[in-house]
Design an enzyme around this catalytic site. Sequence first.
Site, PDB file in Angstrom:
ATOM      1  N   ILE A  62       0.834  -1.203   0.000  1.00 21.43           N
ATOM      2  CA  ILE A  62       0.000   0.000   0.000  1.00 21.43           C
ATOM      3  C   ILE A  62       0.867   1.250   0.000  1.00 21.43           C
ATOM      4  O   ILE A  62       0.615   2.200  -0.762  1.00 21.43           O
ATOM      5  CB  ILE A  62      -0.947  -0.001   1.205  1.00 21.43           C
ATOM      6  N   ARG A  81      -4.201   1.514  10.846  1.00 22.90           N
ATOM      7  CA  ARG A  81      -4.872   1.069  12.067  1.00 22.90           C
ATOM      8  C   ARG A  81      -4.957   2.259  13.015  1.00 22.90           C
ATOM      9  O   ARG A  81      -4.001   3.029  13.159  1.00 22.90           O
ATOM     10  CB  ARG A  81      -4.116  -0.095  12.730  1.00 22.90           C
ATOM     11  N   ASP A 133      -9.020   7.303   8.346  1.00 20.56           N
ATOM     12  CA  ASP A 133     -10.034   6.327   7.955  1.00 20.56           C
ATOM     13  C   ASP A 133     -10.177   5.265   9.041  1.00 20.56           C
ATOM     14  O   ASP A 133     -10.969   4.338   8.901  1.00 20.56           O
ATOM     15  CB  ASP A 133      -9.628   5.674   6.624  1.00 20.56           C
ATOM     16  N   GLU A 171     -12.637   2.503  17.296  1.00 19.62           N
ATOM     17  CA  GLU A 171     -13.661   2.413  16.266  1.00 19.62           C
ATOM     18  C   GLU A 171     -14.577   1.203  16.392  1.00 19.62           C
ATOM     19  O   GLU A 171     -15.665   1.188  15.800  1.00 19.62           O
ATOM     20  CB  GLU A 171     -13.019   2.394  14.882  1.00 19.62           C
ATOM     21  N   HIS A 224     -13.523   3.723   8.012  1.00 19.21           N
ATOM     22  CA  HIS A 224     -12.816   2.504   7.602  1.00 19.21           C
ATOM     23  C   HIS A 224     -13.321   2.000   6.247  1.00 19.21           C
ATOM     24  O   HIS A 224     -13.616   0.819   6.068  1.00 19.21           O
ATOM     25  CB  HIS A 224     -12.970   1.407   8.662  1.00 19.21           C
TER      26      HIS A 224
END
Length: 341
Positions: free
Chosen positions: A155, A235, A259, A264, A296
């Site tokens: 990524i 994360r 995100d 969360e 997310h």
Amino acid sequence: MKIAFFSTKSYDRQSFEAVNASYQHELTFFDVQLNEKTAVLAAGFPAVCLFVNDTADAAVLDVLASCGTRLLALRSAGFNNVDLQRAAALGIKVVRVPAYSPYAVAEHAVALVLTLNRKLYKAYNRVRDDNFSLEGLLGFDLYGCTVGVVGTGKIGMVFARIMHGFGCSLLGYDAYPNTQFEAIGSARYASLTELLSNSDIISLHCPLLPETRHLINTSTIAQMKSGVMLINTSRGALIDTTAAIAGIKSGKIGYLGIDVYEQEDELFFQDLSDTIIQDDTFQLLQSFPNVVITAHQGFFTRNALENIATTTLSNITDFERGQSLQNEVFERPPAPLKAVV
């Protein structure tokens, strides 16, 4: 093979049922999160499939093992929610999806950069109210900016290439350097301190491990440029939220795009629009005009969902047939503090 899926939504069912036509497993979907109370739902299922906010700690694994579970199939890349040591002791194998779509997450990180920079969230709402003023919408050219990429795996590499396309200079930080990173224009690796102090934009692309928890904290924020843009699509617990809020208030952090959020699991992937959010820290974050939060969704493209379903069901098929598990997750010894993958 009988598989129990936890934390499922309509899109999970659709993607897995479509791909399962080629595998013919017996799929059962549960809406609830996997935890110590719900683990009993997996009774009689040798395979359990879980997502990022499901819990597979020692207590949950003990219940699953007693119910006959022999395989945990993560439909995600991260595995910080699984007690790997306890799983190994119980003889439960753990597999994951290491690369469902690096483009999906990297492109979402870039979307956060652009949204924050050009105040697109403000502009959209203004125009809908017939307010065409440009006051307060001033941005800056990405061209010529220095972008710090923390973690240069799949990524991080995609994100770096996209930012290079904008004409940005690249600094990388990774415990395991990737020779392909330094082949991107003038990109080079640097110490974390150098990256933090010289980057206009910092984007996190590393897993959550004991040594990376709260990587962004009061000390590391103090090393950043004033007005820095901080992006996190990895994360939530990579960032100490309390420290980030202090950084926003002081002006050290000029823009924050996330995100993911460290608490969360009580919020994301559900509609809470008719409830009162009890998380005061999250509510405070939402109140800042220079913060953009998405729930997310970085992974959420049709390409990624298809890849997740295909790899997950392939992992389970390999286990059922007694074949080697290409994507098995093993417990790893603690890495030195500097190690960021």
